[in-house]
Motif scaffolding. Structure first.
Motif, PDB file in Angstrom:
ATOM      1  N   ASN A   1       0.862  -1.183   0.000  1.00  0.00           N
ATOM      2  CA  ASN A   1       0.000   0.000   0.000  1.00  0.00           C
ATOM      3  C   ASN A   1       0.900   1.235   0.000  1.00  0.00           C
ATOM      4  OD1 ASN A   1       0.901   0.326   2.709  1.00  0.00           O
ATOM      5  ND2 ASN A   1      -0.787  -0.950   3.441  1.00  0.00           N
ATOM      6  N   GLU A   2       0.343   2.410   0.182  1.00  0.00           N
ATOM      7  CA  GLU A   2       1.157   3.631   0.122  1.00  0.00           C
ATOM      8  C   GLU A   2       2.287   3.604   1.147  1.00  0.00           C
ATOM      9  OE1 GLU A   2      -0.827   7.327   0.201  1.00  0.00           O
ATOM     10  OE2 GLU A   2      -2.130   6.896  -1.512  1.00  0.00           O
ATOM     11  N   ALA A   3       1.970   3.199   2.378  1.00  0.00           N
ATOM     12  CA  ALA A   3       2.972   3.226   3.447  1.00  0.00           C
ATOM     13  C   ALA A   3       4.077   2.199   3.210  1.00  0.00           C
ATOM     14  CB  ALA A   3       2.300   2.983   4.800  1.00  0.00           C
ATOM     15  N   THR A   4       3.692   0.962   2.855  1.00  0.00           N
ATOM     16  CA  THR A   4       4.711  -0.081   2.701  1.00  0.00           C
ATOM     17  C   THR A   4       5.545   0.134   1.436  1.00  0.00           C
ATOM     18  OG1 THR A   4       3.034  -1.512   1.665  1.00  0.00           O
ATOM     19  CG2 THR A   4       3.458  -1.816   4.022  1.00  0.00           C
ATOM     20  N   LEU A   5       4.907   0.607   0.355  1.00  0.00           N
ATOM     21  CA  LEU A   5       5.665   0.891  -0.856  1.00  0.00           C
ATOM     22  C   LEU A   5       6.629   2.057  -0.652  1.00  0.00           C
ATOM     23  CD1 LEU A   5       2.963   0.417  -3.633  1.00  0.00           C
ATOM     24  CD2 LEU A   5       5.103  -0.871  -3.415  1.00  0.00           C
ATOM     25  N   GLU A   6       6.193   3.062   0.105  1.00  0.00           N
ATOM     26  CA  GLU A   6       7.074   4.197   0.409  1.00  0.00           C
ATOM     27  C   GLU A   6       8.332   3.720   1.133  1.00  0.00           C
ATOM     28  OE1 GLU A   6       8.985   7.702   1.544  1.00  0.00           O
ATOM     29  OE2 GLU A   6       7.488   7.419  -0.037  1.00  0.00           O
ATOM     30  N   LYS A   7       8.178   2.873   2.115  1.00  0.00           N
ATOM     31  CA  LYS A   7       9.331   2.368   2.862  1.00  0.00           C
ATOM     32  C   LYS A   7      10.196   1.464   1.980  1.00  0.00           C
ATOM     33  CE  LYS A   7       7.029   2.436   7.386  1.00  0.00           C
ATOM     34  NZ  LYS A   7       6.499   1.590   8.485  1.00  0.00           N
ATOM     35  N   TRP A   8       9.554   0.619   1.208  1.00  0.00           N
ATOM     36  CA  TRP A   8      10.275  -0.331   0.362  1.00  0.00           C
ATOM     37  C   TRP A   8      11.087   0.374  -0.710  1.00  0.00           C
ATOM     38  CZ3 TRP A   8      11.704  -5.271   0.080  1.00  0.00           C
ATOM     39  CH2 TRP A   8      12.010  -5.839  -1.159  1.00  0.00           C
ATOM     40  N   LEU A   9      10.466   1.326  -1.395  1.00  0.00           N
ATOM     41  CA  LEU A   9      11.159   2.026  -2.472  1.00  0.00           C
ATOM     42  C   LEU A   9      12.269   2.923  -1.936  1.00  0.00           C
ATOM     43  CD1 LEU A   9       8.073   2.985  -4.664  1.00  0.00           C
ATOM     44  CD2 LEU A   9       9.785   1.228  -5.170  1.00  0.00           C
ATOM     45  N   ASN A  10      12.125   3.377  -0.709  1.00  0.00           N
ATOM     46  CA  ASN A  10      13.157   4.222  -0.101  1.00  0.00           C
ATOM     47  C   ASN A  10      14.373   3.400   0.299  1.00  0.00           C
ATOM     48  OD1 ASN A  10      14.290   6.637   0.974  1.00  0.00           O
ATOM     49  ND2 ASN A  10      13.677   5.974   3.027  1.00  0.00           N
ATOM     50  N   ASP A  11      14.157   2.213   0.873  1.00  0.00           N
ATOM     51  CA  ASP A  11      15.283   1.367   1.294  1.00  0.00           C
ATOM     52  C   ASP A  11      14.796  -0.062   1.519  1.00  0.00           C
ATOM     53  OD1 ASP A  11      17.538   0.186   2.308  1.00  0.00           O
ATOM     54  OD2 ASP A  11      18.026   1.796   3.696  1.00  0.00           O
ATOM     55  N   PRO A  12      14.833  -0.902   0.481  1.00  0.00           N
ATOM     56  CA  PRO A  12      14.336  -2.277   0.620  1.00  0.00           C
ATOM     57  C   PRO A  12      15.009  -3.061   1.744  1.00  0.00           C
ATOM     58  CG  PRO A  12      14.751  -1.745  -1.683  1.00  0.00           C
ATOM     59  CD  PRO A  12      15.314  -0.622  -0.884  1.00  0.00           C
ATOM     60  N   ASP A  13      16.308  -2.833   1.948  1.00  0.00           N
ATOM     61  CA  ASP A  13      17.038  -3.602   2.952  1.00  0.00           C
ATOM     62  C   ASP A  13      16.564  -3.306   4.372  1.00  0.00           C
ATOM     63  OD1 ASP A  13      18.574  -4.842   1.013  1.00  0.00           O
ATOM     64  OD2 ASP A  13      20.153  -3.327   1.094  1.00  0.00           O
ATOM     65  N   MET A  14      16.003  -2.118   4.572  1.00  0.00           N
ATOM     66  CA  MET A  14      15.481  -1.780   5.893  1.00  0.00           C
ATOM     67  C   MET A  14      14.120  -2.433   6.142  1.00  0.00           C
ATOM     68  SD  MET A  14      17.675  -0.028   7.560  1.00  0.00           S
ATOM     69  CE  MET A  14      16.669   0.663   8.880  1.00  0.00           C
ATOM     70  N   VAL A  15      13.439  -2.835   5.078  1.00  0.00           N
ATOM     71  CA  VAL A  15      12.128  -3.469   5.206  1.00  0.00           C
ATOM     72  C   VAL A  15      12.280  -4.985   5.320  1.00  0.00           C
ATOM     73  CG1 VAL A  15       9.871  -3.796   4.110  1.00  0.00           C
ATOM     74  CG2 VAL A  15      11.054  -1.599   3.903  1.00  0.00           C
TER      75      VAL A  15
ATOM     76  N   SER B   1       6.582   8.974  -4.583  1.00  0.00           N
ATOM     77  CA  SER B   1       5.150   9.323  -4.603  1.00  0.00           C
ATOM     78  C   SER B   1       4.563   9.139  -5.993  1.00  0.00           C
ATOM     79  CB  SER B   1       4.964  10.776  -4.147  1.00  0.00           C
ATOM     80  OG  SER B   1       5.337  10.942  -2.807  1.00  0.00           O
ATOM     81  N   ASP B   2       5.319   9.544  -7.012  1.00  0.00           N
ATOM     82  CA  ASP B   2       4.817   9.434  -8.376  1.00  0.00           C
ATOM     83  C   ASP B   2       4.690   7.982  -8.810  1.00  0.00           C
ATOM     84  OD1 ASP B   2       4.748  12.190  -8.498  1.00  0.00           O
ATOM     85  OD2 ASP B   2       6.676  12.378  -9.545  1.00  0.00           O
ATOM     86  N   VAL B   3       5.667   7.154  -8.480  1.00  0.00           N
ATOM     87  CA  VAL B   3       5.612   5.738  -8.853  1.00  0.00           C
ATOM     88  C   VAL B   3       4.451   5.044  -8.128  1.00  0.00           C
ATOM     89  CG1 VAL B   3       6.792   3.523  -8.619  1.00  0.00           C
ATOM     90  CG2 VAL B   3       8.006   5.481  -9.545  1.00  0.00           C
ATOM     91  N   ILE B   4       4.261   5.357  -6.869  1.00  0.00           N
ATOM     92  CA  ILE B   4       3.149   4.759  -6.122  1.00  0.00           C
ATOM     93  C   ILE B   4       1.814   5.151  -6.751  1.00  0.00           C
ATOM     94  CG2 ILE B   4       1.941   4.760  -3.913  1.00  0.00           C
ATOM     95  CD1 ILE B   4       4.744   5.060  -2.598  1.00  0.00           C
TER      96      ILE B   4
END
Length: 254
Positions: free
Chosen positions: A214-228, A245-248
């Motif tokens: 969703n918006e929250a999980t994709l935001e975290k994932w796209l920012n730093d997958p290794d942290m997720v 934001s645009d990709v989401i």
């Protein structure tokens, strides 16, 4: 005994002679200018430059060292094949010719590969016992990571049209909307459970994560997958909040 010596001598001569053939191409023709010419103008931390040159340049630049055994066929053919493939993936000799966006994407891939332990490949480590990347090396390479802290960055609401441009520019090297590539298909990813597309080989960590995109999980994932999810196959991140934001927004409509 004489026959054995003759056979060994003939085999050696054939091996050396065949070493001048290049069935996969000849990476030796690229001019060597010296390790000190690599990354001269790169805007990355000094320790990261040192690590890249020390640990990566032998395969990922035109400054490959060619030991004696690299002239003996058929082993020389396999070494040349690996060097050609390595330079296709990253060539430090061409770093200054890359756009900033391409450099940023390459940096993300370097960091991911270093953390995953996949580099250098096994066949190289078997011949170069000292080549294992250490935690110190990983920390040095991780210092290259670009991006502005989210709290200091301003951006507008996500725009699907801009997101399509970002997707085509940053994501299609590994993903398509339909069908598996290096990464899974992304049509319908918004609202989907992570690791759930049939037929794609996800990492164990992602399949067990229980994440729904969703918006929250994709935001975290796209920012730093290794942290997720520490155990993942994602090579690239999007350090710019606007691009995320645009990709989401784009994924919401695909």
């Amino acid at each position: 005994m004489k026959h054995l010596v003759a056979i060994i001598a003939l085999s050696a001569v054939l091996s050396v002679g065949l070493g001048f053939l290049h069935p996969f191409g000849n990476p030796r023709v690229e001019p060597s200018k010296g390790l000190n010419t690599l990354l001269v103008h790169a805007t990355i931390p000094a320790q990261a430059k040192t690590t890249l040159i020390k640990e990566c340049a032998d395969c990922h630049s035109n400054e490959t060292r060619w030991p004696i055994y690299a002239r003996l066929a058929p082993g020389s053919w396999l070494i040349e094949r690996d060097i050609i493939e390595a330079r296709k993936n990253m060539n430090l000799s061409l770093w200054d010719q890359m756009s900033q966006d391409d450099q940023e994407q390459m940096i993300e891939k370097i960091i991911h590969e270093a953390k995953s332990g996949e580099m250098p490949p096994l066949q190289y480590r078997l011949l170069h016992r000292e080549s294992q990347i250490t935690p110190v090396d990983i920390a040095a390479l991780s210092s290259m990571q670009m991006g502005t802290p989210a709290q200091a960055e301003t951006h507008t609401a996500g725009d699907a049209a801009r997101g399509q441009v970002v997707f085509q520019k940053r994501c299609t090297g590994c993903h398509a909307l339909e069908g598996n590539r290096e990464g899974p298909p992304l049509a319908g990813v918004f609202g989907r459970k992570a690791g759930s597309v049939a037929g794609y080989s996800y990492s164990a960590g992602l399949k067990a994560s229980g994440i729904t995109w969703n918006e929250a999980t994709l935001e975290k994932w796209l920012n730093d997958p290794d942290m997720v999810v520490s155990n993942n196959k994602m090579d690239v991140r999007l350090p710019k909040a606007q691009e995320r934001s645009d990709v989401i927004a784009y994924f919401k409509h695909r």
